[in-house]
Design an enzyme around this catalytic site. Structure first.
Site, PDB file in Angstrom:
ATOM      1  N   SER A  18       0.830  -1.201   0.000  1.00  0.00           N
ATOM      2  CA  SER A  18       0.000   0.000   0.000  1.00  0.00           C
ATOM      3  C   SER A  18       0.864   1.249   0.000  1.00  0.00           C
ATOM      4  O   SER A  18       0.620   2.192  -0.775  1.00  0.00           O
ATOM      5  CB  SER A  18      -0.926   0.005   1.223  1.00  0.00           C
ATOM      6  OG  SER A  18      -1.832  -1.074   1.190  1.00  0.00           O
ATOM      7  N   ARG A  44       0.670   8.045   5.675  1.00  0.00           N
ATOM      8  CA  ARG A  44      -0.143   7.280   6.619  1.00  0.00           C
ATOM      9  C   ARG A  44      -1.590   7.789   6.585  1.00  0.00           C
ATOM     10  O   ARG A  44      -2.537   7.005   6.663  1.00  0.00           O
ATOM     11  CB  ARG A  44       0.453   7.389   8.023  1.00  0.00           C
ATOM     12  CG  ARG A  44      -0.339   6.737   9.137  1.00  0.00           C
ATOM     13  CD  ARG A  44      -0.565   5.268   8.958  1.00  0.00           C
ATOM     14  NE  ARG A  44       0.609   4.444   9.108  1.00  0.00           N
ATOM     15  CZ  ARG A  44       0.601   3.112   9.044  1.00  0.00           C
ATOM     16  NH1 ARG A  44      -0.546   2.463   8.833  1.00  0.00           N
ATOM     17  NH2 ARG A  44       1.714   2.424   9.174  1.00  0.00           N
ATOM     18  N   HIS A  47      -3.107   6.508   3.451  1.00  0.00           N
ATOM     19  CA  HIS A  47      -3.386   5.087   3.660  1.00  0.00           C
ATOM     20  C   HIS A  47      -4.692   4.890   4.432  1.00  0.00           C
ATOM     21  O   HIS A  47      -5.470   3.970   4.152  1.00  0.00           O
ATOM     22  CB  HIS A  47      -2.223   4.452   4.424  1.00  0.00           C
ATOM     23  CG  HIS A  47      -2.361   2.985   4.680  1.00  0.00           C
ATOM     24  ND1 HIS A  47      -2.824   2.483   5.870  1.00  0.00           N
ATOM     25  CD2 HIS A  47      -2.091   1.904   3.901  1.00  0.00           C
ATOM     26  CE1 HIS A  47      -2.834   1.162   5.827  1.00  0.00           C
ATOM     27  NE2 HIS A  47      -2.395   0.775   4.647  1.00  0.00           N
TER      28      HIS A  47
END
Length: 217
Positions: A18, A44, A47
């Site tokens: 990812s 992050r 994500h």
């Protein structure tokens, strides 16, 4: 119809893939807005949301990441405005910085009886009452706001009026009332902060922000 699912990947391998895809798909212009340390946080958040658009609204003070890391290393108090944040933080990750980090050590007093009493007496939100009750403990703390904009605004007011200075303020409240204003209030101070300008935010993003900081260690 054939579904090209990657059945044989482990959880860590899925996360790594990812991040590889996020690194590849983010535009050079988006990446250029962030330092290497900030990018750990930024990706992050992508994500967590699968939304590259948030990168254009993500703002850091220059010392925010390092101030957060330094606070973690000394075992600074982590204050959260919601139990969702408290539940979402990884205690094993935190304990790599300081053994004093446990779930119970993360302060989230919004549901405490004393908070409810003050909120009723003053006709204010519990989120704001909680901040006011624990004002002195916020000095040097990591302040994570992902839900209640008045918790963020209340902390900023304390900083301006009483000189209380968290080591890092993560301003990620979400919604339509007081949200934009509280973030703008934060950005007018000299505090170290990470925030997402505009209406977007949420407790998962506050959690993801601190986890992204941890990934710099």
């Amino acid at each position: 119809m054939e579904h090209r699912l990657l059945w044989d990947l482990t959880g860590p391998e899925i996360e790594a893939e990812s991040f590889r895809r996020i690194d590849a798909e983010a535009s050079p212009e988006q990446r250029a807005r962030f330092t290497a340390a900030e990018w750990h946080v930024a990706r992050r958040l992508v994500h967590t949301t699968a939304d590259f658009g948030i990168l254009d609204f993500l703002k850091f003070t220059p010392g925010a990441v390092e101030s957060g890391l330094a606070a973690l290393r000394r075992g600074a108090l982590i204050y959260t405005d919601s139990n969702m944040i408290k539940s979402g933080l990884s205690v094993p990750k935190l304990q790599k910085f300081h053994p004093g980090y446990t779930r119970d050590a993360i302060l989230c007093p919004v549901a405490d009886p004393a908070t409810a009493r003050l909120a009723a007496e003053r006709s204010i939100t519990r989120a704001l009452a909680a901040v006011e009750l624990h004002a002195e403990r916020l000095d040097g703390a990591i302040f994570l706001c992902g839900n209640a904009p008045l918790a963020l605004a209340g902390m900023v007011k304390l900083a301006l009026e009483r000189g209380i200075r968290p080591a890092l303020a993560v301003g990620m409240p979400v919604g339509f009332v007081n949200v934009v204003e509280s973030k703008e209030y934060l950005m007018e101070t000299g505090l170290e902060y990470i925030t997402l300008a505009g209406r977007r935010g949420g407790s998962p993003l506050a959690v993801a922000t601190l986890h992204g900081i941890i990934e710099n260690a």
